[in-house]
Design a protein around this motif. Structure first.
Motif, PDB file in Angstrom:
ATOM      1  N   UNK A  87       0.840  -1.198   0.000  1.00 10.56           N
ATOM      2  CA  UNK A  87       0.000   0.000   0.000  1.00 10.56           C
ATOM      3  C   UNK A  87       0.877   1.251   0.000  1.00 10.56           C
ATOM      4  N   UNK A  88       0.442   2.235  -0.759  1.00  6.62           N
ATOM      5  CA  UNK A  88       1.230   3.457  -0.911  1.00  6.62           C
ATOM      6  C   UNK A  88       1.474   4.142   0.432  1.00  6.62           C
ATOM      7  N   UNK A  89       0.483   4.140   1.316  1.00  8.20           N
ATOM      8  CA  UNK A  89       0.621   4.837   2.600  1.00  8.20           C
ATOM      9  C   UNK A  89       1.696   4.207   3.479  1.00  8.20           C
ATOM     10  N   UNK A  90       1.894   2.882   3.344  1.00  9.36           N
ATOM     11  CA  UNK A  90       2.867   2.173   4.178  1.00  9.36           C
ATOM     12  C   UNK A  90       4.169   1.876   3.451  1.00  9.36           C
ATOM     13  N   UNK A  91       4.051   1.586   2.151  1.00  7.66           N
ATOM     14  CA  UNK A  91       5.194   1.041   1.424  1.00  7.66           C
ATOM     15  C   UNK A  91       5.642   1.902   0.255  1.00  7.66           C
ATOM     16  N   UNK A  92       5.014   3.044   0.052  1.00  6.35           N
ATOM     17  CA  UNK A  92       5.441   3.948  -1.005  1.00  6.35           C
ATOM     18  C   UNK A  92       4.776   3.733  -2.338  1.00  6.35           C
ATOM     19  N   UNK A  93       4.122   2.584  -2.540  1.00  7.27           N
ATOM     20  CA  UNK A  93       3.459   2.312  -3.817  1.00  7.27           C
ATOM     21  C   UNK A  93       2.430   1.205  -3.635  1.00  7.27           C
ATOM     22  N   UNK A  94       1.352   1.287  -4.417  1.00 13.65           N
ATOM     23  CA  UNK A  94       0.357   0.215  -4.454  1.00 13.65           C
ATOM     24  C   UNK A  94       0.807  -0.819  -5.477  1.00 13.65           C
ATOM     25  N   UNK A  95       0.953  -2.060  -5.060  1.00 18.28           N
ATOM     26  CA  UNK A  95       1.410  -3.116  -5.971  1.00 18.28           C
ATOM     27  C   UNK A  95       0.893  -4.463  -5.495  1.00 18.28           C
ATOM     28  N   UNK A  96       0.742  -5.399  -6.436  1.00 14.93           N
ATOM     29  CA  UNK A  96       0.332  -6.765  -6.115  1.00 14.93           C
ATOM     30  C   UNK A  96       1.323  -7.725  -6.771  1.00 14.93           C
ATOM     31  N   UNK A  97       1.908  -8.613  -5.955  1.00 17.41           N
ATOM     32  CA  UNK A  97       2.816  -9.650  -6.440  1.00 17.41           C
ATOM     33  C   UNK A  97       2.101 -10.995  -6.279  1.00 17.41           C
ATOM     34  N   UNK A  98       2.088 -11.787  -7.358  1.00 12.98           N
ATOM     35  CA  UNK A  98       1.353 -13.046  -7.351  1.00 12.98           C
ATOM     36  C   UNK A  98       2.313 -14.222  -7.501  1.00 12.98           C
ATOM     37  N   UNK A  99       2.121 -15.256  -6.644  1.00 13.66           N
ATOM     38  CA  UNK A  99       3.006 -16.403  -6.632  1.00 13.66           C
ATOM     39  C   UNK A  99       2.207 -17.703  -6.635  1.00 13.66           C
ATOM     40  N   UNK A 100       2.840 -18.741  -7.198  1.00 16.92           N
ATOM     41  CA  UNK A 100       2.302 -20.100  -7.118  1.00 16.92           C
ATOM     42  C   UNK A 100       3.472 -21.066  -7.103  1.00 16.92           C
ATOM     43  N   UNK A 101       3.474 -21.985  -6.148  1.00 12.45           N
ATOM     44  CA  UNK A 101       4.591 -22.917  -6.009  1.00 12.45           C
ATOM     45  C   UNK A 101       4.347 -24.165  -6.854  1.00 12.45           C
ATOM     46  N   UNK A 102       4.251 -23.980  -8.163  1.00 12.79           N
ATOM     47  CA  UNK A 102       4.019 -25.133  -9.028  1.00 12.79           C
ATOM     48  C   UNK A 102       4.167 -24.781 -10.493  1.00 12.79           C
ATOM     49  N   UNK A 103       3.899 -25.780 -11.341  1.00  4.15           N
ATOM     50  CA  UNK A 103       4.050 -25.649 -12.788  1.00  4.15           C
ATOM     51  C   UNK A 103       2.741 -25.978 -13.483  1.00  4.15           C
ATOM     52  N   UNK A 104       2.629 -25.595 -14.738  1.00  8.18           N
ATOM     53  CA  UNK A 104       1.504 -26.002 -15.566  1.00  8.18           C
ATOM     54  C   UNK A 104       1.992 -27.047 -16.567  1.00  8.18           C
ATOM     55  N   UNK A 105       1.071 -27.571 -17.364  1.00  6.20           N
ATOM     56  CA  UNK A 105       1.433 -28.581 -18.360  1.00  6.20           C
ATOM     57  C   UNK A 105       1.945 -27.961 -19.653  1.00  6.20           C
ATOM     58  N   UNK A 106       1.969 -26.648 -19.680  1.00  2.00           N
ATOM     59  CA  UNK A 106       2.299 -25.953 -20.915  1.00  2.00           C
ATOM     60  C   UNK A 106       3.772 -25.546 -20.927  1.00  2.00           C
ATOM     61  N   UNK A 107       4.366 -25.480 -22.096  1.00  4.27           N
ATOM     62  CA  UNK A 107       5.737 -24.985 -22.250  1.00  4.27           C
ATOM     63  C   UNK A 107       5.745 -23.879 -23.306  1.00  4.27           C
ATOM     64  N   UNK A 108       6.579 -22.809 -23.108  1.00  2.12           N
ATOM     65  CA  UNK A 108       7.385 -22.584 -21.898  1.00  2.12           C
ATOM     66  C   UNK A 108       6.502 -22.270 -20.698  1.00  2.12           C
ATOM     67  N   UNK A 109       6.950 -22.691 -19.524  1.00  5.36           N
ATOM     68  CA  UNK A 109       6.137 -22.580 -18.320  1.00  5.36           C
ATOM     69  C   UNK A 109       6.463 -21.279 -17.597  1.00  5.36           C
ATOM     70  N   UNK A 110       5.531 -20.360 -17.605  1.00  5.84           N
ATOM     71  CA  UNK A 110       5.754 -19.061 -16.965  1.00  5.84           C
ATOM     72  C   UNK A 110       4.898 -18.864 -15.729  1.00  5.84           C
ATOM     73  N   UNK A 111       4.151 -19.874 -15.330  1.00  4.77           N
ATOM     74  CA  UNK A 111       3.316 -19.755 -14.141  1.00  4.77           C
ATOM     75  C   UNK A 111       1.865 -20.048 -14.444  1.00  4.77           C
ATOM     76  N   UNK A 112       1.045 -20.093 -13.385  1.00  8.17           N
ATOM     77  CA  UNK A 112      -0.366 -20.420 -13.496  1.00  8.17           C
ATOM     78  C   UNK A 112      -1.181 -19.153 -13.739  1.00  8.17           C
ATOM     79  N   UNK A 113      -2.171 -19.247 -14.609  1.00 13.14           N
ATOM     80  CA  UNK A 113      -3.093 -18.139 -14.846  1.00 13.14           C
ATOM     81  C   UNK A 113      -4.438 -18.479 -14.223  1.00 13.14           C
TER      82      UNK A 113
END
Length: 310
Positions: A87-113
């Motif tokens: 949050x901008x008030x606490x951290x200087x900017x509003x941002x969202x970081x998204x993570x998933x600890x796994x893979x998909x069946x597709x290549x190249x594998x860039x993450x889950x949608x």
């Protein structure tokens, strides 16, 4: 199955299942238990399971969106997704970081949608989300790989604006869905082989906030999380409970009195607004409002505190 969105002025039969028209994050859909026609405007949906919702002549019951899949003999995999929001008030900017600890069946594998958002494949481990019966709120631990210094770089950027913050106060949301509901773009041929994608089919979202950084080294960064209700140094209730002194400001929005009956601090009648002073007693309130009205009087205190009848 993919759940259809609720529609206004529509006939629904018993057993029909709909979802709200906007993303709720509650993990609930609504099954028709009484047939009828929906209202012209969307109802206020329940936020917990097994609650009835009245919608004109239709009655809905809130149920889990993923329960049908979980009850299968061979359900598809549970997919854990994580969103870290600053949050901008606490951290200087509003941002969202998204993570998933796994893979998909597709290549190249860039993450889950999921729901059109891409969750970067990144090693992340969590524990401590369990709710116990002793009334204590969970304080989960989150460990994220720091092999590429991703978290360290984020914290360096934040600490440049808010010294020593280390992501404290950032919101971490845990989203749980099933493989059959993932977006089709995750699979070869852009077809989900397990079922029909549905971005609204998810378990109730679990929302926590970063309380402190536990460990940071070149291998891993670990954080301790707290719920929004687990706040150190906050007294509950914040409002002081007093039996016989009204806490509202006289003639304020909370008080609500706008009449022309004037009384002094001792509840004696006076002639002008300039002399009008509330005595802050229940009797002062009853002089200005009808105590026999259905709504009662807006006395800003708690007359029954300390009262005991044996």
């Amino acid at each position: 199955m993919a759940y259809t969105a609720w529609q206004a002025s529509t006939s629904y039969a018993v057993g029909a299942v709909v979802r709200p028209t906007s993303q709720q994050g509650t993990g609930l859909v609504f099954r028709c238990t009484t047939a009828g026609t929906s209202d012209s405007s969307e109802p206020l949906w329940a936020t917990i399971g097994s609650q009835e919702v009245n919608d004109n002549t239709v009655v809905w019951l809130s149920v889990s969106a993923v329960a049908p899949e979980l009850s299968e003999l061979a359900p598809t995999a549970i997919i854990d997704l994580y969103e870290l929001e600053t949050f901008a008030a606490l951290h200087g900017a509003d941002a969202i970081y998204r993570f998933h600890a796994g893979l998909t069946l597709k290549t190249p594998n860039t993450g889950v949608t999921w729901n059109g958002n891409q969750y970067t494949r990144y090693p992340i481990e969590v524990e401590g989300f369990e709710y116990l019966g002793n009334g204590q709120l969970p304080r989960p631990k989150v460990r994220v790989s720091n092999l590429f210094s991703l978290l360290s770089l984020i914290m360096i950027e934040i600490n440049a604006t808010s010294s020593g913050n280390d992501l404290c106060g950032a919101k971490l949301t845990r989203i749980r869905t099933m493989a059959r509901y993932l977006d089709a773009v995750n699979f070869p041929g852009n077809t989900n082989p397990y079922g029909t994608p549905d971005p609204t089919a998810e378990a109730p979202r679990e929302i926590f906030y970063v309380d402190r950084k536990v460990t940071e080294n070149r291998d891993v960064v670990e954080f301790e999380l707290v719920s929004a209700f687990d706040l150190a140094g906050v007294r509950a209730p914040k409002r002081q409970c007093i039996a016989n002194i009204c806490q509202w400001k006289y003639r304020s929005t909370e008080c609500g009195y706008t009449g022309s009956n004037y009384f002094d601090v001792n509840d004696n009648p006076v002639a002008t607004l300039a002399e009008d002073v509330c005595g802050k007693r229940l009797g002062s309130c009853e002089l200005r409002f009808d105590p026999n009205a259905d709504a009662g009087v807006p006395f800003g205190s708690f007359p029954s505190i300390g009262t005991y009848v044996g």
